[in-house]
Scaffold this active site. Structure first.
Site, PDB file in Angstrom:
ATOM      1  N   ASP A 155     -10.298   3.585   1.318  1.00 19.72           N
ATOM      2  CA  ASP A 155     -10.883   2.722   2.745  1.00 19.72           C
ATOM      3  C   ASP A 155     -11.826   3.912   3.512  1.00 19.72           C
ATOM      4  O   ASP A 155     -12.805   3.367   3.948  1.00 19.72           O
ATOM      5  CB  ASP A 155      -9.857   2.390   3.602  1.00 19.72           C
ATOM      6  N   ASN A 170      -5.962   5.401  21.936  1.00 19.31           N
ATOM      7  CA  ASN A 170      -5.208   4.130  21.585  1.00 19.31           C
ATOM      8  C   ASN A 170      -4.437   3.930  22.819  1.00 19.31           C
ATOM      9  O   ASN A 170      -3.934   4.461  23.635  1.00 19.31           O
ATOM     10  CB  ASN A 170      -4.425   4.361  20.438  1.00 19.31           C
ATOM     11  N   ARG A 171      -4.214   2.407  22.817  1.00 25.16           N
ATOM     12  CA  ARG A 171      -3.283   1.674  24.089  1.00 25.16           C
ATOM     13  C   ARG A 171      -1.955   2.624  23.954  1.00 25.16           C
ATOM     14  O   ARG A 171      -1.309   2.399  24.968  1.00 25.16           O
ATOM     15  CB  ARG A 171      -3.186   0.511  24.116  1.00 25.16           C
ATOM     16  N   LEU A 189     -15.281  -1.747  12.876  1.00 23.10           N
ATOM     17  CA  LEU A 189     -14.837  -2.107  11.532  1.00 23.10           C
ATOM     18  C   LEU A 189     -14.637  -3.490  11.216  1.00 23.10           C
ATOM     19  O   LEU A 189     -14.155  -4.092  10.240  1.00 23.10           O
ATOM     20  CB  LEU A 189     -13.392  -1.389  11.313  1.00 23.10           C
ATOM     21  N   ASN A 206      -5.082   2.034  -2.014  1.00 23.63           N
ATOM     22  CA  ASN A 206      -5.472   0.597  -1.957  1.00 23.63           C
ATOM     23  C   ASN A 206      -6.002   0.339  -3.480  1.00 23.63           C
ATOM     24  O   ASN A 206      -6.602  -0.693  -3.780  1.00 23.63           O
ATOM     25  CB  ASN A 206      -6.606   0.549  -1.057  1.00 23.63           C
ATOM     26  N   LYS A 216       0.646  -1.244   0.063  1.00 24.29           N
ATOM     27  CA  LYS A 216       0.076  -0.033  -0.221  1.00 24.29           C
ATOM     28  C   LYS A 216       0.800   1.250  -0.043  1.00 24.29           C
ATOM     29  O   LYS A 216       0.467   2.334  -0.593  1.00 24.29           O
ATOM     30  CB  LYS A 216      -0.888  -0.171   1.068  1.00 24.29           C
TER      31      LYS A 216
HETATM   32  N1  LIG Z   1     -14.082  -3.301   7.451  1.00 27.52           N
HETATM   33  C1  LIG Z   1     -13.135  -3.269   6.498  1.00 27.52           C
HETATM   34  O1  LIG Z   1     -13.064  -3.092   5.317  1.00 27.52           O
HETATM   35  C2  LIG Z   1     -11.812  -3.274   7.367  1.00 27.52           C
HETATM   36  C3  LIG Z   1     -10.690  -2.652   6.492  1.00 27.52           C
HETATM   37  C4  LIG Z   1      -9.317  -2.544   7.399  1.00 27.52           C
HETATM   38  C5  LIG Z   1      -9.318  -2.873   8.750  1.00 27.52           C
HETATM   39  N2  LIG Z   1     -10.270  -3.463   9.318  1.00 27.52           N
HETATM   40  C6  LIG Z   1     -10.362  -3.916  10.681  1.00 27.52           C
HETATM   41  O2  LIG Z   1      -9.963  -2.780  11.338  1.00 27.52           O
HETATM   42  C7  LIG Z   1      -9.163  -3.209  12.509  1.00 27.52           C
HETATM   43  C8  LIG Z   1      -7.801  -2.633  12.589  1.00 27.52           C
HETATM   44  O3  LIG Z   1      -7.273  -3.017  11.412  1.00 27.52           O
HETATM   45  P1  LIG Z   1      -5.535  -2.231  11.067  1.00 27.52           P
HETATM   46  O4  LIG Z   1      -5.495  -2.739   9.752  1.00 27.52           O
HETATM   47  O5  LIG Z   1      -5.726  -0.747  11.324  1.00 27.52           O
HETATM   48  O6  LIG Z   1      -4.833  -2.928  12.135  1.00 27.52           O
HETATM   49  P2  LIG Z   1      -3.453  -2.294  12.539  1.00 27.52           P
HETATM   50  O7  LIG Z   1      -2.668  -1.349  11.916  1.00 27.52           O
HETATM   51  O8  LIG Z   1      -2.814  -3.319  13.170  1.00 27.52           O
HETATM   52  O9  LIG Z   1      -3.890  -1.620  14.052  1.00 27.52           O
HETATM   53  C9  LIG Z   1      -4.295  -2.017  15.146  1.00 27.52           C
HETATM   54  C10 LIG Z   1      -4.679  -0.955  16.259  1.00 27.52           C
HETATM   55  O10 LIG Z   1      -5.240  -1.690  17.047  1.00 27.52           O
HETATM   56  C11 LIG Z   1      -4.489  -1.634  18.297  1.00 27.52           C
HETATM   57  N3  LIG Z   1      -4.522  -2.743  19.179  1.00 27.52           N
HETATM   58  C12 LIG Z   1      -4.054  -4.031  18.671  1.00 27.52           C
HETATM   59  N4  LIG Z   1      -4.417  -4.876  19.742  1.00 27.52           N
HETATM   60  C13 LIG Z   1      -4.930  -4.439  20.626  1.00 27.52           C
HETATM   61  C14 LIG Z   1      -5.283  -4.691  21.990  1.00 27.52           C
HETATM   62  N5  LIG Z   1      -5.107  -6.062  22.494  1.00 27.52           N
HETATM   63  N6  LIG Z   1      -5.641  -3.873  23.104  1.00 27.52           N
HETATM   64  C15 LIG Z   1      -5.931  -2.670  22.534  1.00 27.52           C
HETATM   65  N7  LIG Z   1      -5.555  -2.153  21.111  1.00 27.52           N
HETATM   66  C16 LIG Z   1      -4.952  -3.012  20.474  1.00 27.52           C
HETATM   67  C17 LIG Z   1      -3.150  -1.346  18.027  1.00 27.52           C
HETATM   68  O11 LIG Z   1      -2.676  -0.483  19.096  1.00 27.52           O
HETATM   69  P3  LIG Z   1      -1.051  -0.159  19.195  1.00 27.52           P
HETATM   70  O12 LIG Z   1      -0.907   1.226  18.319  1.00 27.52           O
HETATM   71  O13 LIG Z   1      -0.712   0.117  20.297  1.00 27.52           O
HETATM   72  O14 LIG Z   1      -0.275  -1.405  18.695  1.00 27.52           O
HETATM   73  C18 LIG Z   1      -3.406  -0.398  16.947  1.00 27.52           C
HETATM   74  O15 LIG Z   1      -3.783   0.896  16.990  1.00 27.52           O
HETATM   75  C19 LIG Z   1      -9.183  -4.931  12.304  1.00 27.52           C
HETATM   76  O16 LIG Z   1      -9.873  -5.551  13.244  1.00 27.52           O
HETATM   77  C20 LIG Z   1      -9.256  -5.044  10.737  1.00 27.52           C
HETATM   78  O17 LIG Z   1      -9.888  -6.373  10.610  1.00 27.52           O
HETATM   79  C21 LIG Z   1     -11.503  -3.712   8.356  1.00 27.52           C
END
Ligand SMILES: NC(=O)c1ccc[n+]([C@@H]2O[C@H](COP(=O)([O-])OP(=O)(O)OC[C@H]3O[C@@H](n4cnc5c(N)ncnc54)[C@H](OP(=O)(O)O)[C@@H]3O)[C@@H](O)[C@H]2O)c1
Length: 225
Positions: free
Chosen positions: A52, A101-102, A167, A37, A16
């Site tokens: 997105d 965020n954590r 999401l 994307n 990306k």
């Molecule tokens: N519907 C859709 O089309 C779509 C598209 C994209 C993503 N999503 C969903 O969106 C979500 C995030 O995706 P992403 O790509 O943004 O992931 P990502 O870049 O890995 O980011 C994850 C975020 O969640 C936080 N996190 C992870 N584990 C955690 C925990 N145990 N407790 C508290 N915070 C936690 C992380 O915090 P830190 O910064 O502290 O690591 C980070 O801010 C996923 O569920 C994904 O499936 C959906």
């Protein structure tokens, strides 16, 4: 794409960001997010887009009728999906977007994509952030896969004046959505974001409206299978 006459394609992880160096034009959203994307080939000129965030805003409108203009929103999480949502909420007229965020540093970084309308909020102040928000977005993986029973915030902080948008789309109803619905909040999952980000790509490539109903049917069938 040029030599084979390919009109467009989708881009996903881990390409990306890298794809931005390989095109002629980068859309404002893709530039702001430093990620694309999809790529559109317009008579040899390649443009990178990021659909997105618009997919989230369009999907939210489709599912709930909610227009994000003039709203205050709290975004839980600060990864790639959260950044896309923050960017789109601000572009579509949200008054204030609070990123919680954590890891506070990542919250600060994600808030920068929203400019002056966005800011990082402390986890310890979540109750007041949610009290001032009409929209709450779960952009963490809490509620899916290894975290099926986990929630991104205490659902008792939500109520009938909230839209709780997850999401996550598998499972279709996370424990957080279930608990939020019991407080009277309007809940929705991430399936519409998935469909509408693709619908916008379809329109960018073809100039035609996307077959939304068939796209929902196809993704629902795929998830059921
Ligand atoms: N519907 C859709 O089309 C779509 C598209 C994209 C993503 N999503 C969903 O969106 C979500 C995030 O995706 P992403 O790509 O943004 O992931 P990502 O870049 O890995 O980011 C994850 C975020 O969640 C936080 N996190 C992870 N584990 C955690 C925990 N145990 N407790 C508290 N915070 C936690 C992380 O915090 P830190 O910064 O502290 O690591 C980070 O801010 C996923 O569920 C994904 O499936 C959906």
């Amino acid at each position: 794409m040029r030599s084979m006459g390919i009109d467009g394609y989708s881009v996903t992880m881990p390409h990306k960001a890298r794809v931005l160096d390989l095109v002629d034009v980068v859309s404002p959203a893709a530039k702001n997010l430093d990620a694309a994307n999809c790529v559109v080939n317009n008579e040899g000129t390649l443009t990178a887009h990021n659909t997105d965030g618009d997919g989230f805003v369009d999907g939210l409108k489709h599912d709930t009728g909610f227009d994000v203009a003039d709203c205050t929103a709290t975004v839980l999480g600060a990864g790639g999906a959260a950044r896309a949502v923050v960017d789109a909420l601000v572009r579509h007229g949200a008054t204030e977007v609070i990123v919680v965020n954590r890891s506070p540093k990542n919250a600060e970084s994600a808030a920068t994509v929203g400019g002056e309308a966005a800011r990082a909020g402390a986890v310890s102040d979540l109750a007041s952030h949610l009290a001032s928000s009409q929209l709450v977005v779960n952009a963490t993986p809490l509620g899916m896969a290894a975290n099926l029973d986990a929630m991104p915030c205490d659902p008792t902080l939500l109520g009938a004046n909230h839209i709780a948008a997850d999401l996550i789309y598998a499972p279709a109803k996370t424990v957080w959505m279930d608990a939020a619905a019991r407080t009277g909040a309007t809940v929705t999952n991430g399936l519409s974001m998935l469909v509408f980000q693709a619908a916008t790509q379809f329109t960018l490539w073809t100039g035609q409206p996307a077959p939304i109903d068939q796209m929902f049917q196809a993704v629902e069938a795929a998830l059921a299978g």
